[in-house]
Write a protein that holds these residues in place. Structure first.
Motif, PDB file in Angstrom:
ATOM      1  N   ILE A 173       0.878  -1.194  -0.016  1.00  0.00           N
ATOM      2  CA  ILE A 173      -0.055  -0.010  -0.019  1.00  0.00           C
ATOM      3  C   ILE A 173       0.728   1.318  -0.050  1.00  0.00           C
ATOM      4  N   GLU A 174       0.556   1.955  -1.040  1.00  0.00           N
ATOM      5  CA  GLU A 174       1.421   3.438  -1.146  1.00  0.00           C
ATOM      6  C   GLU A 174       0.482   4.315  -0.389  1.00  0.00           C
ATOM      7  N   ASP A 175       1.036   5.087   0.659  1.00  0.00           N
ATOM      8  CA  ASP A 175       0.468   6.061   1.454  1.00  0.00           C
ATOM      9  C   ASP A 175       1.393   7.184   1.859  1.00  0.00           C
ATOM     10  N   SER A 176       0.945   8.333   1.767  1.00  0.00           N
ATOM     11  CA  SER A 176       1.644   9.596   2.121  1.00  0.00           C
ATOM     12  C   SER A 176       3.189   9.551   1.508  1.00  0.00           C
ATOM     13  N   GLY A 177       3.333   8.834   0.393  1.00  0.00           N
ATOM     14  CA  GLY A 177       4.633   8.974  -0.156  1.00  0.00           C
ATOM     15  C   GLY A 177       5.681   7.688   0.299  1.00  0.00           C
ATOM     16  N   LYS A 178       5.106   6.761   0.874  1.00  0.00           N
ATOM     17  CA  LYS A 178       5.876   5.501   1.230  1.00  0.00           C
ATOM     18  C   LYS A 178       4.976   4.219   0.936  1.00  0.00           C
ATOM     19  N   THR A 179       5.855   3.157   0.593  1.00  0.00           N
ATOM     20  CA  THR A 179       4.899   2.002   0.577  1.00  0.00           C
ATOM     21  C   THR A 179       5.097   1.071   1.782  1.00  0.00           C
ATOM     22  N   THR A 180       3.984   0.724   2.184  1.00  0.00           N
ATOM     23  CA  THR A 180       4.039  -0.426   3.466  1.00  0.00           C
ATOM     24  C   THR A 180       3.297  -1.540   3.097  1.00  0.00           C
ATOM     25  N   LYS A 181       4.262  -2.661   3.601  1.00  0.00           N
ATOM     26  CA  LYS A 181       3.276  -4.049   3.349  1.00  0.00           C
ATOM     27  C   LYS A 181       2.740  -4.562   4.576  1.00  0.00           C
ATOM     28  N   LEU A 182       1.368  -4.792   4.314  1.00  0.00           N
ATOM     29  CA  LEU A 182       0.605  -5.183   5.288  1.00  0.00           C
ATOM     30  C   LEU A 182       0.182  -6.884   4.998  1.00  0.00           C
ATOM     31  N   VAL A 183       0.408  -7.738   5.961  1.00  0.00           N
ATOM     32  CA  VAL A 183      -0.084  -8.856   5.726  1.00  0.00           C
ATOM     33  C   VAL A 183      -1.213  -9.479   6.663  1.00  0.00           C
TER      34      VAL A 183
END
Length: 545
Positions: A173-183
């Motif tokens: 998920i790209e949010d606020s300029g960064k990509t986060t991986k959620l599982v």
């Protein structure tokens, strides 16, 4: 980005997690609360969000505690896509329509019972027609495929080993300029199952939402439970009794059919005994689900695929019967011959199995076998906990049958398999949120993980929201209200049990004479009175706090 744990936070059921980013709102599952009366009342409360604002749903699998409120969501304005595997889409369609039918029948029964007293008429949570409308929103995604939902969110579904089509969901998920991986683990299955592949190990995640249904105990293997299952059947039939198996229509029923199928095919020594034992699957939903299992062979493990390749028919053996009509179901209880009845629901709180339990639970020759998780507050939980009496279809039934719980058939991983799956992460996630478990199971598993893997876990105990940006958890305080309502309902049940016991005593001729007063009944009344006193004391403490 924020994650709000709206269900499976205080209990095992009602899975629903809201993910909010700077550009999207989506749900991880949207399931029914099941269990105590207080918990099930949450199904009728307004959503914590506007359904029309939800962009899409990621559905882990088709059990109703994960998908059962989707019709309500659609009814209130949701029009987005529901991403899941093809098998989940197909099975969820029949599961939801069956759920809608149950809600309609329950409302009809309640209204018939209360109309004469002038009470307000109730409406079903949703109807079968409401549920049928959901099928247009399902969007199948294959296992292992990186799928782009939009330019800023992509997902991958992985085998969970829980039931046919169940998925562990990876999200980037790209949010606020960064990509986060959620599982999101969904529900994780046990390893070395007869039909499904092991759960896929995930190498990395920034944030993990993980189930902990059996986080505090280990199971026997499915093979060990299978051996005991056959031993119980032979022992019960030999004494002229009937075996009743409350089983979830999806997953457990097919596992039991397969277990019996293997035994019937490979044990000629027992042929004479087997020929005398008819097995009945008394659940229209289970019958339909089994047909879907048969035509989705590509989801099975290599051993099952090889059997199909060799021309073997799945889920079939001599003496297996599927009942459809209500008359066929009733006839099972009018037939005195020994037999095996597999019927839903798995927690014995709904469906045809209630009628079979009402007929066989009080008979010492009978055996009742539970093969799946029993949520707190359900009839199944009361029976396996050793209660002497349970209330079924408004009647108090004495438990005289032999009771068994074969956890090796459970669709859920035990603590060892959960730990094995979590150890597959090559790096420690920033946060691990433990959900979908009772309080003790979650806390025990968190301590185990800390001791063995060195990972810190956040035990989700209430409806709460976590802000990834602020690293802050906000709790709504729903749990206290549920606990209080549960205690009040327990008090009501205690009073009802005493009322029924006194009615039974007064119906005995000569009860007014001390010499005719049964000692066993005196002991039952004393036990009920102690329970009532204990409940009142606990309620008093809760109100003061």
């Amino acid at each position: 980005m924020k994650i709000k744990f709206l269900g499976a936070a205080m209990s095992v059921t009602g899975s629903c997690h809201l993910v909010t980013t700077d550009h999207s709102k989506f749900l991880l599952d949207c399931g029914l609360f099941q269990g105590s009366e207080a918990l099930e009342e949450l199904n009728y409360q307004a959503f914590d969000f506007d359904p029309a604002e939800i962009d899409f749903i990621l559905l882990s699998h088709a059990h109703v505690d994960h998908c059962g409120r989707i019709p309500l969501l659609v009814k209130q304005g949701f029009t987005g896509k529901i991403y899941c595997t093809g098998a989940t889409a197909e099975i969820a369609d029949i599961m939801l329509q069956d759920s809608g039918n149950i809600h309609e029948m329950d409302a009809k029964w309640i209204n018939k019972r209360t109309s004469r007293s002038g009470q307000r008429q109730v409406q079903p949570l949703y109807t079968e027609e409401d549920a049928a409308r959901c099928s247009q929103y399902f969007f199948p995604v294959a296992y292992g495929q990186c799928f782009e939902i939009n330019s800023r969110i992509k997902i991958r579904l992985n085998e969970a080993g829980h039931i046919l089509g169940a998925a562990i969901i990876e999200m980037w998920i790209e949010d606020s300029g960064k990509t986060t991986k959620l599982v999101y683990s969904g529900d994780i299955g046990a390893v070395n199952q007869r039909m499904l592949n092991d759960p896929t190990l995930i190498a990395a995640a920034d944030y993990l939402i993980m189930e902990t249904t059996y986080g505090d105990r280990a199971h026997e293997t499915q093979q060990e439970s299978g051996k005991r299952f056959l031993e119980i059947i032979f022992k019960t039939v030999a004494r002229g009794g009937t075996v009743v198996v409350p089983a979830f229509a999806l997953g457990r029923t097919q596992d039991l059919i397969h277990e019996l199928e293997l035994f019937y095919d490979h044990h000629e020594f027992h042929q004479n005994q087997l020929d005398k034992v008819n097995v009945y699957v008394d659940s229209p939903l289970a019958t339909d689900a089994t047909a879907i299992f048969r035509k989705n062979a590509h989801y099975f493990n290599d051993a099952i695929k090889e059997r199909i390749k060799n021309g073997e028919e799945l889920f079939y053996f001599r003496n297996l019967n599927f009942t459809k009509s209500i008359d066929q179901s009733k006839a099972l209880n009018e037939n005195a011959s020994p037999k095996v009845i597999i019927s839903s629901s798995g927690m014995a709180d709904a469906g045809r199995v209630r009628h079979h339990l009402k007929h066989y639970l009080w008979k010492p020759k009978s055996s009742i076998i539970f093969v799946g998780y029993q949520a707190e507050g359900t009839t199944g939980r009361a029976i396996i906990s050793g209660e002497k009496y349970v209330r079924i279809l408004r009647e108090r039934i004495h438990v005289s049958a032999e009771i068994y719980f074969l956890e090796g058939f459970s669709a859920h991983a035990d603590k060892n398999d959960l730990l094995k799956w979590l150890s597959g992460f090559k790096e420690k996630p920033k946060k691990i949120f433990l959900v979908h478990g009772e309080e003790e199971a979650k806390k025990t598993f968190a301590n185990t993980v800390k001791r063995i893997l060195g990972f810190d876990c956040t035990v989700v105990e209430d409806v709460s929201e976590y802000s990834l940006d602020d690293d802050a958890l906000t709790v709504d305080g729903i749990k206290e209200r549920i606990d209080l309502k549960n205690q009040i309902n327990k008090l009501k049940d205690n009073l009802g049990d005493i009322h029924d016991e006194l009615d039974n005593l007064l119906a005995i001729p000569g009860v007014a004479m001390s010499e005719a007063f049964p000692d066993e009944k005196v002991e039952d009344l004393e036990a009920l009175t102690r329970d009532l006193k204990k409940t009142c004391e606990e309620l008093k403490i809760m109100i003061k706090n």
